[in-house]
Scaffold this motif. Structure first.
Motif, short mmCIF file in Angstrom:
data_model
loop_
_atom_site.label_atom_id
_atom_site.label_comp_id
_atom_site.label_asym_id
_atom_site.label_seq_id
_atom_site.Cartn_x
_atom_site.Cartn_y
_atom_site.Cartn_z
N UNK A 40 0.84 -1.20 0.00
CA UNK A 40 0.00 0.00 0.00
C UNK A 40 0.87 1.26 0.00
N UNK A 41 0.53 2.25 -0.82
CA UNK A 41 1.39 3.43 -0.99
C UNK A 41 1.15 4.48 0.09
N UNK A 42 1.42 4.12 1.36
CA UNK A 42 1.16 5.04 2.47
C UNK A 42 2.26 6.10 2.61
N UNK A 43 3.38 5.93 1.92
CA UNK A 43 4.47 6.92 1.93
C UNK A 43 5.12 6.93 0.55
N UNK A 44 6.06 7.85 0.34
CA UNK A 44 6.70 7.95 -0.99
C UNK A 44 7.98 7.13 -1.08
N UNK A 45 8.16 6.21 -0.14
CA UNK A 45 9.30 5.29 -0.20
C UNK A 45 8.93 4.00 0.51
N UNK A 46 9.50 2.90 0.05
CA UNK A 46 9.42 1.65 0.79
C UNK A 46 10.35 1.75 2.00
N UNK A 47 10.05 0.97 3.05
CA UNK A 47 10.93 0.94 4.21
C UNK A 47 11.45 -0.48 4.42
N UNK A 48 12.21 -0.68 5.48
CA UNK A 48 12.91 -1.95 5.66
C UNK A 48 11.94 -3.11 5.90
N UNK A 49 10.73 -2.82 6.41
CA UNK A 49 9.73 -3.87 6.54
C UNK A 49 9.32 -4.42 5.18
N UNK A 50 9.17 -3.53 4.19
CA UNK A 50 8.87 -3.96 2.82
C UNK A 50 10.04 -4.75 2.22
N UNK A 51 11.25 -4.39 2.62
CA UNK A 51 12.45 -5.03 2.08
C UNK A 51 12.41 -6.54 2.32
N UNK A 91 -5.25 9.59 2.07
CA UNK A 91 -4.35 10.13 1.04
C UNK A 91 -5.16 10.64 -0.14
N UNK A 92 -4.65 11.69 -0.79
CA UNK A 92 -5.28 12.17 -2.01
C UNK A 92 -4.89 11.25 -3.17
N UNK A 93 -5.65 11.32 -4.26
CA UNK A 93 -5.34 10.52 -5.45
C UNK A 93 -3.95 10.87 -5.99
N UNK A 94 -3.58 12.16 -5.89
CA UNK A 94 -2.26 12.59 -6.38
C UNK A 94 -1.14 11.97 -5.54
N UNK A 95 -1.34 11.95 -4.20
CA UNK A 95 -0.36 11.33 -3.30
C UNK A 95 -0.18 9.85 -3.65
N UNK A 96 -1.30 9.17 -3.83
CA UNK A 96 -1.27 7.73 -4.10
C UNK A 96 -0.54 7.44 -5.40
N UNK A 101 4.39 5.36 -8.03
CA UNK A 101 5.48 5.51 -9.00
C UNK A 101 6.85 5.39 -8.32
N UNK A 102 6.96 5.92 -7.10
CA UNK A 102 8.21 5.81 -6.36
C UNK A 102 8.50 4.34 -6.01
N UNK A 103 7.46 3.60 -5.62
CA UNK A 103 7.61 2.18 -5.30
C UNK A 103 8.15 1.41 -6.50
N UNK A 104 7.61 1.71 -7.67
CA UNK A 104 8.01 0.98 -8.88
C UNK A 104 9.51 1.12 -9.12
N UNK A 105 10.02 2.35 -8.96
CA UNK A 105 11.45 2.59 -9.18
C UNK A 105 12.29 1.77 -8.20
#
Length: 407
Positions: A40-51, A91-96, A101-105
């Motif tokens: 879920x895109x709750x922030x603009x970066x993945x964190x170590x839990x996602x890792x 979150x707004x649609x723009x934030x999401x 997009x950040x996650x994909x990178x």
């Protein structure tokens, strides 16, 4: 004969729960399995839990299976209540869209998306188009409210109040599994162990509607030996984006983990062979520091690449080993005429969250400038503090910062 990837995951300590261990093991042995993990895109970066999830995905992809990275453009509009005592920020649609997009990178560093070897899918593509009444009629009969209320993910919210918005999250995630199974013949959903209730919901819904055999598997959460979540820092989460957590700070986090956690981290967060993991994990006393250096380097190399890992290692050695270069430490740049209080400079650079925090550390003899304890909270920087335009600040026992004074 090649080792079954299920056995690899089990040996390394990833697997927490599985809907049917024997069948999942057989499936991974005999088929090229399409599986998914949701983010879920709750922030603009993945964190170590996602890792940790990305490591599981990478192990399966290396064994010939096909990952689907599902970003939650739809579920992110609601927010997962799992492990929460309060409702997530909307979150707004723009934030999401930006966060997805950040996650994909970031995911592309760990997962090979070339030639259809992995897929990146956004659940907003179907969840946002659903007709409410059609969804109720198709999905509603397969969920009992009693069963949902008993789910672990809702228990923390019952006392303060569980909103109807969040109550729908399990249904949305379950529908994802059904939709992905229909689109890609996907047979396995994986996630952290706090997702067990949601994953079971998807497995049962898909089986009941399609009659097909599908499965769920959870992996262990990244926790310390005392049970607390790993990856929390004074500044918040340990991010995979180096603009949010510097490569040096990321390296230092793993360099400073508790002795009791070294073997677990080496097993879960690196691809080192298990014989080497066991050898390093068995070191004691001062020798365990060698294992921590290997851990820090290997994890940083995976997340940020070898060049960045080399820089972080060199910076650490400059501080702790008396060699190397200070150039790769977190750097704070000052103007030549910047004769301000050291405390103000460090608060502005977010070394301290507040002036109060900085004052307390100084009063506790926890701040040094060029290896000299700073005892005066009103200490003002001057040209004399900078040798060749550089000064080194030490916060506590293990945090170092480089002050640069531009001429």
């Amino acid at each position: 004969m090649a080792t079954n990837v299920f056995d690899v995951l089990k040996e390394r300590g990833y697997i927490a729960q599985c809907t049917n261990e024997e069948e999942v093991r057989s499936l991974l042995e005999n088929e090229q399995v399409t599986f998914y993990i949701g983010f879920d895109p709750t922030a603009d970066s993945l964190h170590v839990g996602h890792f940790l999830g990305l490591m599981v995905m990478s192990h399966l992809q290396r064994a010939g299976h096909r990952p689907v990275c599902l970003v939650g453009g739809g579920t992110g509009t609601v927010g997962d209540p799992s492990g929460r005592t309060d409702m997530r920020k909307m979150l707004t649609d723009e934030d999401i869209e930006h966060n997805c997009n950040q996650f994909k990178k970031q995911m592309a560093r760990f997962i090979d998306f070339s030639d259809g070897k992995a897929l990146m899918v956004n659940n907003g593509d179907w969840l946002r188009k659903l007709n409410y009444i059609d969804l109720l009629r198709e999905v509603g009969p397969h969920f009992t409210v009693n069963r949902m209320l008993a789910a672990e993910c809702y228990k923390n919210r019952m006392e303060k109040g569980l909103t109807f918005l969040e109550f729908n999250y399990m249904i949305m995630q379950s529908y994802d599994f059904l939709e992905l199974h229909r689109r890609f013949n996907l047979k396995l959903e994986m996630g952290g162990d706090d997702q067990w209730s949601n994953i079971i919901g998807g497995v049962e819904l898909t089986r009941r509607i399609t009659g097909d055999a599908v499965y769920g598997l959870t992996f262990t959460l990244l926790t310390k030996s005392d049970g607390q979540k790993m990856g929390k820092t004074a500044g918040g989460a340990l991010w995979l984006d180096k603009d949010k957590t510097s490569t040096y700070d990321f390296y230092q986090y793993w360099r400073n983990v508790d002795d009791a956690d070294v073997k677990k981290c080496l097993s879960l967060l690196t691809f080192l062979p298990m014989e080497e993991v066991r050898r390093l994990g068995s070191l004691e006393g001062q020798e365990i520091n060698e294992a921590k250096k290997v851990l820090a380097y290997e994890v940083t190399k995976l997340v940020h690449g070898q060049a960045e890992a080399d820089k972080a290692k060199e910076a650490a050695e400059a501080l702790f080993g008396g060699g190397g270069s200070s150039e790769n430490m977190p750097t704070i740049e000052l103007k030549a005429s910047d004769d301000r209080r050291l405390l103000d400079v460090l608060v502005e650079a977010e070394v301290f969250a507040s002036k109060g925090e900085g004052r307390r550390l100084i009063q506790q003899n926890g701040l040094s400038l060029n290896d000299v304890k700073v005892s005066d909270v009103d200490y003002v920087l001057s040209a004399a503090d900078f040798k060749d335009g550089e000064a080194i600040v030490k916060k506590g026992k293990k945090k170092f910062y480089r002050l640069i004074r531009n001429v």
